[in-house]
Design a protein around this motif. Structure first.
Motif, PDB file in Angstrom:
ATOM      1  N   GLY A 185       0.794  -1.218   0.000  1.00 10.27           N
ATOM      2  CA  GLY A 185       0.000   0.000   0.000  1.00 10.27           C
ATOM      3  C   GLY A 185       0.831   1.276   0.000  1.00 10.27           C
ATOM      4  O   GLY A 185       0.313   2.355   0.264  1.00 10.27           O
ATOM      5  N   MET A 186       2.110   1.158  -0.324  1.00  6.32           N
ATOM      6  CA  MET A 186       3.004   2.312  -0.287  1.00  6.32           C
ATOM      7  C   MET A 186       3.185   2.911  -1.684  1.00  6.32           C
ATOM      8  O   MET A 186       3.303   2.196  -2.671  1.00  6.32           O
ATOM      9  CB  MET A 186       4.368   1.909   0.287  1.00  6.32           C
ATOM     10  CG  MET A 186       4.283   1.277   1.673  1.00  6.32           C
ATOM     11  SD  MET A 186       3.387   2.268   2.869  1.00  6.32           S
ATOM     12  CE  MET A 186       4.692   3.181   3.603  1.00  6.32           C
ATOM     13  N   VAL A 187       3.219   4.243  -1.724  1.00  7.97           N
ATOM     14  CA  VAL A 187       3.400   4.992  -2.972  1.00  7.97           C
ATOM     15  C   VAL A 187       4.802   5.593  -2.961  1.00  7.97           C
ATOM     16  O   VAL A 187       5.183   6.282  -2.010  1.00  7.97           O
ATOM     17  CB  VAL A 187       2.343   6.111  -3.090  1.00  7.97           C
ATOM     18  CG1 VAL A 187       2.583   6.950  -4.332  1.00  7.97           C
ATOM     19  CG2 VAL A 187       0.931   5.535  -3.084  1.00  7.97           C
ATOM     20  N   ASN A 188       5.563   5.352  -4.016  1.00  9.93           N
ATOM     21  CA  ASN A 188       6.915   5.904  -4.107  1.00  9.93           C
ATOM     22  C   ASN A 188       6.831   7.407  -4.367  1.00  9.93           C
ATOM     23  O   ASN A 188       6.120   7.852  -5.268  1.00  9.93           O
ATOM     24  CB  ASN A 188       7.687   5.217  -5.233  1.00  9.93           C
ATOM     25  CG  ASN A 188       9.143   5.597  -5.228  1.00  9.93           C
ATOM     26  OD1 ASN A 188       9.505   6.759  -5.394  1.00  9.93           O
ATOM     27  ND2 ASN A 188       9.995   4.608  -5.032  1.00  9.93           N
ATOM     28  N   ILE A 189       7.559   8.195  -3.564  1.00 11.05           N
ATOM     29  CA  ILE A 189       7.495   9.661  -3.660  1.00 11.05           C
ATOM     30  C   ILE A 189       8.790  10.264  -4.192  1.00 11.05           C
ATOM     31  O   ILE A 189       9.009  11.463  -4.089  1.00 11.05           O
ATOM     32  CB  ILE A 189       7.159  10.289  -2.287  1.00 11.05           C
ATOM     33  CG1 ILE A 189       8.198   9.884  -1.230  1.00 11.05           C
ATOM     34  CG2 ILE A 189       5.739   9.917  -1.870  1.00 11.05           C
ATOM     35  CD1 ILE A 189       8.124  10.679   0.054  1.00 11.05           C
ATOM     36  N   ARG A 190       9.646   9.467  -4.778  1.00  7.05           N
ATOM     37  CA  ARG A 190      10.949   9.915  -5.253  1.00  7.05           C
ATOM     38  C   ARG A 190      10.856  11.168  -6.112  1.00  7.05           C
ATOM     39  O   ARG A 190      11.611  12.119  -5.922  1.00  7.05           O
ATOM     40  CB  ARG A 190      11.652   8.803  -6.022  1.00  7.05           C
ATOM     41  CG  ARG A 190      13.016   9.203  -6.555  1.00  7.05           C
ATOM     42  CD  ARG A 190      13.649   8.034  -7.325  1.00  7.05           C
ATOM     43  NE  ARG A 190      15.064   8.142  -7.488  1.00  7.05           N
ATOM     44  CZ  ARG A 190      15.987   8.021  -6.555  1.00  7.05           C
ATOM     45  NH1 ARG A 190      15.631   7.822  -5.321  1.00  7.05           N
ATOM     46  NH2 ARG A 190      17.270   8.120  -6.813  1.00  7.05           N
TER      47      ARG A 190
END
Length: 156
Positions: free
Chosen positions: A67-72
Motif C-alpha cells: 500500500g506504499m506509494v513511491n514519492i521519489r
C-alpha cells in the motif's frame, strides 16, 4: 526532484506526525492518532530522496503490495497533498463511525469496490456495521472474520 532535506522539511510541517529514525539514515513518520492498526504515513525516507507514503486506499496513486506509494519524483505540492490524504485515510471518517465505535475495539474491513464495514467488539459479541446499520452479530472474532472474508472483505 526534491532533496532529502526539502522533503523532510515538508513532512515535519505536519505536527500530527512523529519522526522515527531507522537504519541506514532513513526516517519513518508515524501517525499515532490513526484509527487503524496502520500508523506509518512516511516510510523509509532515504537521504538519496527516495521514500514512500502510505496510500493503499487513495485514488489516483499507484501503490505496491504494502500500500506504499513511491514519492521519489514528487513535487512539494504533490508531497503535501499525498501526506494530507494519507492522514485523512487513517482517521475515523466521520462522527457517525465515532459514535458507533465509542471506546470499543474496532477494525475496518474493505472490499475490492472500496466499501467499508466496521467490526466492533461490544460487550460479549462482535458486531459488523455498514454505516449505522447493524449487518451481523457474532459470538467470536473468528466467526466475524470468517463472515467478512466470505463476503470478500479484507482487514484494512
Amino acid at each position: 526532484m526534491l532533496t532529502f532535506d526539502q522533503k523532510l522539511s515538508i513532512i515535519e510541517s505536519f505536527q500530527e506526525l512523529e519522526r522515527k529514525n531507522v537504519s541506514m539514515n532513513r526516517v519513518n513518520f508515524h501517525y499515532p492518532d490513526s484509527s487503524y492498526d496502520k500508523k506509518i504515513v512516511v516510510y523509509h525516507l532515504h537521504p538519496n530522496g527516495n521514500g514512500y507514503v502510505y496510500g493503499e486506499f487513495l485514488d489516483g496513486y499507484e501503490s505496491d503490495g504494502k500500500g506504499m506509494v513511491n514519492i521519489r519524483d514528487f513535487t512539494g505540492d504533490e508531497l503535501k497533498t499525498i501526506i494530507e490524504l494519507s492522514i485523512e485515510s487513517l482517521t475515523a471518517s466521520n462522527t457517525i463511525e465515532s459514535a458507533i465505535i465509542e471506546d470499543y475495539k474496532d477494525e475496518r474491513w474493505v472490499n475490492t469496490e472500496n466499501h467499508t464495514l466496521i467490526l466492533v467488539h461490544e460487550e460479549d459479541s462482535w458486531n459488523v456495521y455498514a454505516g449505522l446499520n447493524l449487518d451481523g452479530t457474532f459470538l467470536s472474532y473468528n466467526e466475524a472474520k470468517q463472515y467478512l472474508e466470505e463476503e470478500g472483505f479484507r482487514k484494512r
